[in-house]
Design an enzyme around this catalytic site. Sequence first.
Site, PDB file in Angstrom:
ATOM      1  N   GLY A   1       0.828  -1.210   0.000  1.00  0.00           N
ATOM      2  CA  GLY A   1       0.000   0.000   0.000  1.00  0.00           C
ATOM      3  C   GLY A   1       0.858   1.253   0.000  1.00  0.00           C
TER       4      GLY A   1
ATOM      5  N   ASP B   1      -0.191  -0.743  13.067  1.00  0.00           N
ATOM      6  CA  ASP B   1       0.225  -2.056  12.553  1.00  0.00           C
ATOM      7  C   ASP B   1       0.408  -3.082  13.666  1.00  0.00           C
ATOM      8  OD1 ASP B   1       0.162  -1.095   9.978  1.00  0.00           O
ATOM      9  OD2 ASP B   1       2.299  -0.627   9.911  1.00  0.00           O
TER      10      ASP B   1
HETATM   11  C1  S3P Z   1       2.665   3.265   6.394  1.00  0.00           C
HETATM   12  C2  S3P Z   1       1.590   3.833   6.976  1.00  0.00           C
HETATM   13  C3  S3P Z   1       0.522   3.088   7.650  1.00  0.00           C
HETATM   14  C4  S3P Z   1       0.929   1.645   7.951  1.00  0.00           C
HETATM   15  C5  S3P Z   1       1.661   1.008   6.831  1.00  0.00           C
HETATM   16  C6  S3P Z   1       2.894   1.818   6.433  1.00  0.00           C
HETATM   17  C7  S3P Z   1       3.657   4.135   5.737  1.00  0.00           C
HETATM   18  O1  S3P Z   1      -0.627   3.099   6.830  1.00  0.00           O
HETATM   19  O2  S3P Z   1      -0.203   0.873   8.275  1.00  0.00           O
HETATM   20  O3  S3P Z   1       2.082  -0.303   7.175  1.00  0.00           O
HETATM   21  O4  S3P Z   1       4.785   3.682   5.452  1.00  0.00           O
HETATM   22  O5  S3P Z   1       3.321   5.306   5.483  1.00  0.00           O
HETATM   23  P1  S3P Z   1      -1.658   4.336   6.888  1.00  0.00           P
HETATM   24  O6  S3P Z   1      -0.827   5.528   6.947  1.00  0.00           O
HETATM   25  O7  S3P Z   1      -2.465   4.291   5.647  1.00  0.00           O
HETATM   26  O8  S3P Z   1      -2.462   4.079   8.137  1.00  0.00           O
END
Ligand code: S3P
Length: 416
Positions: A84, A302
């Site tokens: 993501g 997380d």
């Molecule tokens: C992350 C932000 C988090 C986290 C992901 C890594 C990042 O997600 O859950 O594992 O590297 O910016 P969100 O910011 O969408 O909550």
Amino acid sequence: MIKGRLRVPGDKSISHRAVMFGAISKGITNIKGFLTGADCISTISIFKKIGIDIEIQNTAVTVKGKGLYGLSNPGEILDCGNSGTTTRLVSGILSAQNFTSVLTGDKSIQKRPMNRIIAPLTLMGADIKSNNGFAPLTITGSSLHGIEYNSHVASAQVKSAILLAGLYADSPTTVIEPAKSRDHTELMLKKFGADLYTTKTSATINPCKELFATDIDVPSDISSAAFFMAAATLVPDSELILENVGINPTRDGVIKVLKDMGANIEIINSNDEFEPVADIKVSYSRLHATTIGGDIIPTLIDELPLLAAVASMAEGKTIIKDATELKVKESNRIKVMCEELSKLGVNVVETEDGMEIEGTNKLLGNVTISTHDDHRIAMTFAILGLISDGEIKLDNKNCVEISYPGFFDDLRKVNI
Ligand code: S3P
């Protein structure tokens, strides 16, 4: 029992950003302690496809940056795998290039909400077509304008996508969050020379002419270290030192909550040069229930599946609330944790925005956990397997490679 010293792999968020920011800077960025998990390798492979020369040797990575406007048309679909962070942050950068690119990923990525970045980036002038708010995303570079954006989610991925697009905008860009999410983008962009300032829950970036390469020393990932904090807390007679862990205050909620539950955790040898780092000593302790909710949630987002698992061994009822974001992670982590903890005989109820876990002193074994190919679910149940009454099997062990290659080796090493 869990004994000894352990240095878990590099921080995933910082590793992704080191490659991305290095790629759009002028000069050579040397990264030490890079996480070679599948997610960060997806980021490297994408930047190679858009024209950046990147070399990896074990955990040392060299990025030959081409500056803000040096990326080139990939001529093929860009695969973000399970990541993501890659999908959302790279979208911010690609929105401002002079070519069209298509970003996609695995089954899980294609189910994760992208409107949260498409909406603000479109307000900035980006041209993004999606499959009804989901990947694949077709991004045609455009000239961008600064915006002031009130995000309805506390998400570092959303904030970072907007700030990265803001580098290329014609006026300042501000992101305001309901609660502060991890601030690695802000700290690191400043280190690469961006003109950026922050308040408690906002970040503003000024248009940028050029970023400049800098070396990055990646601390160990607190999200990976957390599995071993839990292991040493839960297994009687344990004492473990976790080395060089990143303890940025926007990430350290897991330590606060474990301590609040009665865990024996000591921060030793801390230093605060680029990102705060420390060794962490953890030893066995009996735990009691707690309530986790409010502004602390983004700082341990997380770690919530793991904390739910730990709560199953704490005396009393633990309540996790304000955590609807967990439903849109690599899996629906509320539903999955409730289903899988129940298999171990734990009394757990799914609520609208979290879950309620009744502590027990006996976990059933001889069960197979459906990981839903989610790395953090797999590692969470591997830790519970240390104290369950029989073996806990995982339907997919390999998914740990996403964020923690070598997890099972490290677990064997300290489990004596
Ligand atoms: C992350 C932000 C988090 C986290 C992901 C890594 C990042 O997600 O859950 O594992 O590297 O910016 P969100 O910011 O969408 O909550």
